[in-house]
Design an enzyme around this catalytic site. Structure first.
Site, short mmCIF file in Angstrom:
data_model
loop_
_atom_site.label_atom_id
_atom_site.label_comp_id
_atom_site.label_asym_id
_atom_site.label_seq_id
_atom_site.Cartn_x
_atom_site.Cartn_y
_atom_site.Cartn_z
N LYS A 180 -49.30 95.18 62.92
CA LYS A 180 -48.66 95.25 61.61
C LYS A 180 -49.55 96.05 60.67
O LYS A 180 -50.56 95.57 60.16
CB LYS A 180 -48.41 93.86 61.01
CG LYS A 180 -47.34 93.98 59.93
CD LYS A 180 -47.48 93.08 58.75
CE LYS A 180 -48.60 93.30 57.79
NZ LYS A 180 -48.47 94.50 56.91
N GLY A 233 -59.49 93.09 56.23
CA GLY A 233 -58.94 93.08 54.88
C GLY A 233 -59.76 92.19 53.98
O GLY A 233 -60.97 92.02 54.18
N SER A 234 -59.10 91.60 53.00
CA SER A 234 -59.82 90.83 51.99
C SER A 234 -60.21 89.45 52.51
O SER A 234 -59.59 88.91 53.43
CB SER A 234 -58.95 90.68 50.75
OG SER A 234 -57.80 89.95 51.06
N GLY A 238 -57.96 86.87 54.73
CA GLY A 238 -58.59 86.38 55.97
C GLY A 238 -58.55 84.86 56.05
O GLY A 238 -58.25 84.28 57.10
N GLU A 255 -62.69 90.88 59.88
CA GLU A 255 -63.66 91.79 59.25
C GLU A 255 -63.24 91.88 57.79
O GLU A 255 -62.21 92.45 57.47
CB GLU A 255 -63.61 93.15 59.96
CG GLU A 255 -64.83 93.99 59.68
CD GLU A 255 -64.58 95.00 58.60
OE1 GLU A 255 -64.76 94.64 57.41
OE2 GLU A 255 -64.21 96.13 58.95
N CYS A 289 -65.19 99.27 53.63
CA CYS A 289 -65.79 97.93 53.68
C CYS A 289 -67.30 98.02 53.71
O CYS A 289 -67.99 97.14 53.21
CB CYS A 289 -65.26 97.16 54.88
SG CYS A 289 -65.42 98.05 56.42
N GLU A 385 -66.29 92.49 45.48
CA GLU A 385 -65.93 93.77 46.10
C GLU A 385 -64.92 94.48 45.21
O GLU A 385 -63.79 94.02 45.04
CB GLU A 385 -65.34 93.53 47.49
CG GLU A 385 -65.12 94.80 48.27
CD GLU A 385 -64.55 94.54 49.67
OE1 GLU A 385 -63.52 93.85 49.79
OE2 GLU A 385 -65.14 95.05 50.64
P1 NAI Z 1 -55.12 92.31 52.18
O1 NAI Z 1 -56.28 91.75 52.90
O2 NAI Z 1 -54.20 91.36 51.51
O3 NAI Z 1 -54.21 93.24 53.17
C1 NAI Z 1 -54.59 93.68 54.44
C2 NAI Z 1 -53.49 93.42 55.44
O4 NAI Z 1 -53.17 92.03 55.46
C3 NAI Z 1 -52.17 94.14 55.16
O5 NAI Z 1 -51.63 94.58 56.39
C4 NAI Z 1 -51.30 93.04 54.58
O6 NAI Z 1 -49.93 93.26 54.74
C5 NAI Z 1 -51.76 91.85 55.40
N1 NAI Z 1 -51.46 90.53 54.79
C6 NAI Z 1 -51.41 90.21 53.48
N2 NAI Z 1 -51.11 88.90 53.33
C7 NAI Z 1 -50.96 88.38 54.57
C8 NAI Z 1 -50.64 87.08 55.08
N3 NAI Z 1 -50.42 86.05 54.28
N4 NAI Z 1 -50.61 86.90 56.41
C9 NAI Z 1 -50.86 87.93 57.25
N5 NAI Z 1 -51.12 89.17 56.83
C10 NAI Z 1 -51.20 89.41 55.51
O7 NAI Z 1 -55.74 93.33 51.17
P2 NAI Z 1 -55.14 93.99 49.86
O8 NAI Z 1 -54.52 93.00 48.95
O9 NAI Z 1 -54.29 95.12 50.28
O10 NAI Z 1 -56.47 94.52 49.17
C11 NAI Z 1 -57.22 93.67 48.33
C12 NAI Z 1 -58.68 93.82 48.53
O11 NAI Z 1 -59.04 93.54 49.87
C13 NAI Z 1 -59.24 95.21 48.31
O12 NAI Z 1 -59.38 95.48 46.96
C14 NAI Z 1 -60.55 95.10 49.04
O13 NAI Z 1 -61.49 94.48 48.22
C15 NAI Z 1 -60.22 94.22 50.23
N6 NAI Z 1 -59.97 95.01 51.45
C16 NAI Z 1 -60.96 95.08 52.38
C17 NAI Z 1 -60.80 95.88 53.50
C18 NAI Z 1 -61.88 95.99 54.53
O14 NAI Z 1 -62.04 97.03 55.13
N7 NAI Z 1 -62.61 94.94 54.83
C19 NAI Z 1 -59.60 96.68 53.71
C20 NAI Z 1 -58.59 96.50 52.69
C21 NAI Z 1 -58.80 95.70 51.60
#
Ligand code: NAI
Ligand code: MG
Length: 492
Positions: A180, A233-234, A238, A255, A289, A385
């Site tokens: 996804k 992701g965040s 996570g 991660e 990240c 972050e």
């Molecule tokens: P997010 O962590 O919510 O999104 C990443 C993925 O998780 C997307 O595919 C999203 O559709 C999915 N997701 C969201 N809610 C979910 C749920 N309840 N169950 C399963 N999957 C779900 O990140 P977001 O809101 O796009 O970005 C927010 C912050 O996260 C950023 O500002 C940054 O600080 C951090 N981030 C860190 C990353 C890394 O490389 N470690 C990558 C992206 C964001």
């Protein structure tokens, strides 16, 4: 660069079981070019019923893929790598449009994606177990078996590259996958699915379901027939995914980003340090990240190094990713607003803006390279972050203070030290609380090196041979060679 119309279809369906099918309710949503805010195309919005279909397809394909001879699995995965290499420029152009990053950085991402498939392909027929010497009365050995269905939930900062980082080891280990991608950047995953098919991956082994975190991501991570979850992701998402997975006792590899300290001592080469640090915070507009977003500088060289970093920041050419500037826009409106909020917060908290601090007066989600000095470690801009081109600089007076400040953060993904003193470099490397430490450089991890977080930065490791542990479970087999049944009791 290829024209967008050659790269992008008018609409996209879900890729399930080797077929393109609309979502159950036929809903679609746009993905936009963050440099213009214009929609590029529409993709399907998967619902729980679509996730069910994708997981079913992955389940049906599992036995066939698991039982494919390992060398053949390796050849197929290697072909994916070759196809990614062959189509690198088109993939990079697509990624640059959908995500906003400069073309050269998207090319590097796709180069890395090809490498993941090539690297893991070679491991497919080397996933050996061990033989355990328990004495003459029993033959005992381990086998490493795939979990089954691997769910891959991918973020929007390195979408195509992270598809490869997760899918390649999952496949060589014999798992099938349901991917996804993030709702902001679905296009590279859909294209990579086509290339998987072209490489000879059997139907149902790789499935891509586009959609939002809720319902699509949620349905996937709480699905009872998913066997392991990989998420980047965040921290908060996570944690939600861990909770969603807990009911089914599904293992997770997480991660979760960082707030990564770079410590610079007076004996460092300041020009090199300034170059590395600028690259480490402004690449991909700071949406990395492992960005160096918290720089600790010894007071003796503080002003000198700040000047050098500011000079670099001011020189950054900003533009639409497809024009291949030094820095593109932020990937989405949501991220743009978040970064602007943090810049305002930095001002309110009393930090000094050494440069930047503004959105660009043009369409698209552009923010200037920004450097804050006079940052205190307990400020939110030093602890949270930001995920944007925003550097926070904290001065220190001695080694002990530097170490304490470096580790005084909830994250622990990467950290770095700049010094010409070998002993100090090694001592720091050991004491920094981070999964990856860089000495006199940044982004030192490669496809071959394990990567992942200490503390709140995650669970498990990506990359390198160690990542295979997320996709293989160990089975121990004990075969009796003795006569009679007077032998073992539990616990001996
Ligand atoms: P997010 O962590 O919510 O999104 C990443 C993925 O998780 C997307 O595919 C999203 O559709 C999915 N997701 C969201 N809610 C979910 C749920 N309840 N169950 C399963 N999957 C779900 O990140 P977001 O809101 O796009 O970005 C927010 C912050 O996260 C950023 O500002 C940054 O600080 C951090 N981030 C860190 C990353 C890394 O490389 N470690 C990558 C992206 C964001
Ligand atoms: Mg987009």
């Amino acid at each position: 660069m290829q024209a967008p119309s050659e790269l992008i279809r008018d609409v996209y369906d879900l890729y399930i079981g080797g077929e393109w099918i609309p979502s159950t309710d036929d809903e679609r949503f746009p993905t936009v070019d963050p440099a213009t805010k214009e929609p590029l195309t529409k993709v399907a919005a998967a619902k729980a019923a679509d996730i069910d279909r994708a997981v079913e397809a992955a389940r049906e394909a599992f036995a066939i893929w698991r039982d494919t001879a390992p060398d053949e699995r390796g050849r197929i995965v290697h072909r994916i790598g070759q196809l990614v290499r062959k189509h690198r420029d088109g993939l990079a152009a697509l990624e640059s449009l959908d995500q906003g990053k400069p073309l050269s950085q998207a090319e590097s991402d796709m180069e890395g994606a090809a490498r993941y498939f090539e690297y893991y392909a070679g491991a497919a027929d080397k996933l050996e177990g061990t033989s355990v010497p328990v004495g003459p009365e029993q033959v005992d050995f381990t086998v490493r078996e795939p979990y089954g269905i691997s769910a891959q939930i991918i973020p929007w900062n390195f979408p195509g590259n992270l598809f490869a980082r997760g899918v390649a080891p999952a496949l060589v280990a014999g798992n099938t996958v349901v991917v996804k991608p993030a709702e902001e950047t679905p296009l590279s995953s859909l294209r990579l699915a086509e290339l998987c098919e072209e490489a000879g991956v059997p139907d149902g082994v790789v499935n891509v379901v586009t959609g939002f975190g809720d319902p699509a991501g949620k349905a996937l991570s709480s699905h009872p027939d998913v066997d392991t979850i990989t998420f980047t992701g965040s921290v908060s998402t996570g944690q939600t995914i861990m909770k969603q997975a807990a009911d089914n006792v599904t293992p997770v590899t997480l991660e979760l980003g960082g707030k990564n300290p770079a410590v610079v001592f007076p004996d460092a080469d300041l020009e090199e340090a300034a170059n590395w640090i600028s690259k480490a915070i402004f690449t991909n507009a700071g949406q990395v990240c492992s960005a160096a977003d918290r720089v600790l500088i010894h007071e003796d060289i503080h002003d000198d190094l700040v000047d050098r970093i500011v000079e670099q920041a001011v020189g950054y050419e900003i533009g639409s990713g497809s024009e291949n500037p030094d820095m593109g826009p932020l990937a989405s409106e949501k991220q743009f607003k978040k970064v602007i909020r943090y810049i305002d917060l930095g001002r309110e908290e009393g930090a000094t803006l050494a440069t930047g601090g503004n959105a660009l007066n043009r369409d698209g989600y552009f923010v200037e390279p920004t450097v804050f000095t006079d940052v205190e470690n307990d400020m939110r801009i030093a602890q949270e972050e930001i995920f944007g081109p925003v550097l926070t600089i904290i001065p220190f007076t001695d080694e002990a203070e530097a170490l304490e400040l470096a580790n005084d953060v909830e994250y622990g993904l990467v950290a770095g030290v700049f010094t010409s003193d070998v002993k100090r470099a090694h001592q720091f490397a050991r004491q920094l609380e981070a999964g990856n430490v860089y000495v006199n450089k940044w982004f030192g991890d490669t496809n071959q090196t394990p990567f992942g977080g200490y503390k709140a930065s995650g669970i498990g490791r990506e990359k390198g041979l160690e990542a295979l542990n997320s996709y293989l479970q160990t089975k121990n087999i004990a075969v009796n060679l003795a006569e009679g049944n007077s032998g073992d009791l539990p616990g001996t």
